[in-house]
Design a protein around this motif. Structure first.
Motif, mmCIF file in Angstrom:
data_model
loop_
_atom_site.group_PDB
_atom_site.id
_atom_site.type_symbol
_atom_site.label_atom_id
_atom_site.label_comp_id
_atom_site.label_asym_id
_atom_site.label_seq_id
_atom_site.Cartn_x
_atom_site.Cartn_y
_atom_site.Cartn_z
ATOM 1 N N GLU A 169 19.636 36.009 -42.268
ATOM 2 C CA GLU A 169 18.933 35.756 -43.525
ATOM 3 C C GLU A 169 17.685 36.641 -43.532
ATOM 4 N N LYS A 225 10.529 27.380 -49.613
ATOM 5 C CA LYS A 225 11.204 27.269 -48.323
ATOM 6 C C LYS A 225 10.698 26.057 -47.546
ATOM 7 N N PHE A 268 12.437 23.141 -49.060
ATOM 8 C CA PHE A 268 13.830 23.125 -48.619
ATOM 9 C C PHE A 268 13.958 22.598 -47.192
ATOM 10 N N SER A 293 15.975 19.198 -47.100
ATOM 11 C CA SER A 293 17.392 19.371 -46.777
ATOM 12 C C SER A 293 17.698 19.629 -45.306
ATOM 13 N N SER A 348 22.092 33.117 -48.835
ATOM 14 C CA SER A 348 21.865 31.686 -48.631
ATOM 15 C C SER A 348 20.689 31.196 -49.468
ATOM 16 N N THR A 349 19.648 32.009 -49.597
ATOM 17 C CA THR A 349 18.495 31.610 -50.409
ATOM 18 C C THR A 349 18.877 31.506 -51.882
ATOM 19 N N HIS A 356 21.778 30.758 -53.044
ATOM 20 C CA HIS A 356 22.575 29.535 -53.154
ATOM 21 C C HIS A 356 21.677 28.297 -53.168
ATOM 22 N N GLN A 357 20.626 28.318 -52.342
ATOM 23 C CA GLN A 357 19.708 27.178 -52.292
ATOM 24 C C GLN A 357 19.015 26.985 -53.641
ATOM 25 N N PHE A 409 21.649 25.720 -56.171
ATOM 26 C CA PHE A 409 22.038 24.336 -55.883
ATOM 27 C C PHE A 409 20.955 23.366 -56.342
ATOM 28 N N TYR A 410 19.724 23.666 -56.033
ATOM 29 C CA TYR A 410 18.627 22.802 -56.457
ATOM 30 C C TYR A 410 18.480 22.788 -57.981
#
Length: 333
Positions: free
Chosen positions: A118, A134, A137, A141, A189-190, A192-193, A196-197
């Motif tokens: 990442e 971050k 997150f 999570s 991945s970031t 996606h985070q 998603f949120y």
């Protein structure tokens, strides 16, 4: 190897791990609760250390006795922290990062190697909105803080109590010469985070998602400038002579694992990422030599994009920008 030589080698290994400003004698005396003279005699091999003393020192300095006793085992001793333990939280984790970076900066020469899966997490703290997201997150999570279970995020939320710590991380990291091996998937991945949120209501508005994406574009521009000039930069800093060197590689076929290795003086230490947020480290010579060769081989199979190779650098960063643009389009459609 005779007992006296083993004991001498044991204390030499401890000395290698101490910051330059600390006294080996004082540290040994303090840990073993003995006088300075008694510590001297142990270090010089005039007094044999006991098994209990070996145990205390080995735990304190994360030393494997294999390398001293020449045991032919496949075991390696690692040291680390568990961040979701009841007595360890995100604030402590941040402070541990600061302490580790401060320790690294005490050594000359020093160099940091990062095989990235990442965006290297040190860069998050350059931009407050990214650092805040971050942090949210991690606490919601990853650490599963009960108070954050129903929490929602906005770039307007107040995270000012962390600003000083974030700045320390950024400042220390900017002073460590670095070699990083990236993939264009490091941003995935970031993204996606954030998405998603957004769709699950953990972001307070779509505008928050758009601002975060814009801030990541700013971070990308900063990193591209580092790569162009081949130096580490604080946010907004202009390139100049005397700054820490920065080497960046891209790899199209191998995803990294966030493994890090540091050269501190004449010594190596390797950090292995586990359970997303945590790292374990080892100073084992055999393990570090192997990882050093692995990083070198991976770099040789990667494309250098710092200083030279402008075309490849532009293509690399533009492909990441295209991913961010696609995420923006998903929100605006």
């Amino acid at each position: 190897m005779e007992a006296g030589q083993i004991q001498s080698s044991f204390f030499n290994q401890i000395k290698k791990q101490l910051p330059p400003h600390l006294s080996l004698v004082d540290e040994i005396a303090d840990i073993l609760d003995v006088s300075s003279d008694s510590a001297y005699r142990r270090i010089r091999g005039e007094k044999q250390i006991s098994f209990e003393e070996i145990q205390k020192l080995s735990v304190k300095f994360s030393i494997s006795l294999d390398q001293f006793l020449h045991l032919k085992s496949n075991s390696f001793l690692f040291n680390g922290y568990i961040t979701n333990d009841s007595d360890f939280n995100y604030d402590n984790w941040l402070n541990e990062v600061v302490q580790q970076l401060a320790f690294f900066c005490m050594h000359t020469p020093r160099h940091h190697y990062y095989v990235a899966k990442e965006i290297p997490f040190f860069y998050y703290y350059l931009i407050p909105e990214i650092a805040a997201f971050k942090s949210f997150f991690f606490m919601k999570s990853i650490l599963y803080y009960a108070d954050w279970k129903t929490a929602r995020f906005s770039v307007k939320d107040d995270y000012s109590r962390y600003y000083e710590t974030w700045n320390k991380i950024s400042d220390y990291y900017a002073n460590i010469p670095c070699t990083e091996i990236w993939s264009i998937e490091n941003i995935t991945s970031t993204l996606h985070q954030i998405e998603f949120y957004r769709v699950t209501g953990a972001l307070k508005s779509n505008e928050d998602a758009l601002v975060l994406l814009e801030k990541f574009e700013e971070l990308l521009t900063h990193l591209e400038k580092q790569a162009e000039y081949g130096v580490k930069l604080k946010y907004g800093q202009k390139p100049s002579e005397g700054l820490a060197s920065y080497n960046m590689y891209s790899n199209e076929i191998i995803m990294g694992d966030n493994m890090q290795q540091l050269l501190l003086g004449k010594n190596l230490v390797t950090f292995i990422n586990h359970s997303i947020l945590n790292f374990i480290s080892t100073t084992d010579e055999m393990f570090n030599d192997y990882m050093k060769k692995t990083i070198s081989n991976l770099a040789q199979k990667s494309t250098p994009i710092s200083v030279t190779n402008e075309k490849e650098r532009l293509l690399f960063f533009n492909r990441i920008r295209a991913k961010i643009a696609a995420s923006k389009a998903l929100i605006l459609k």
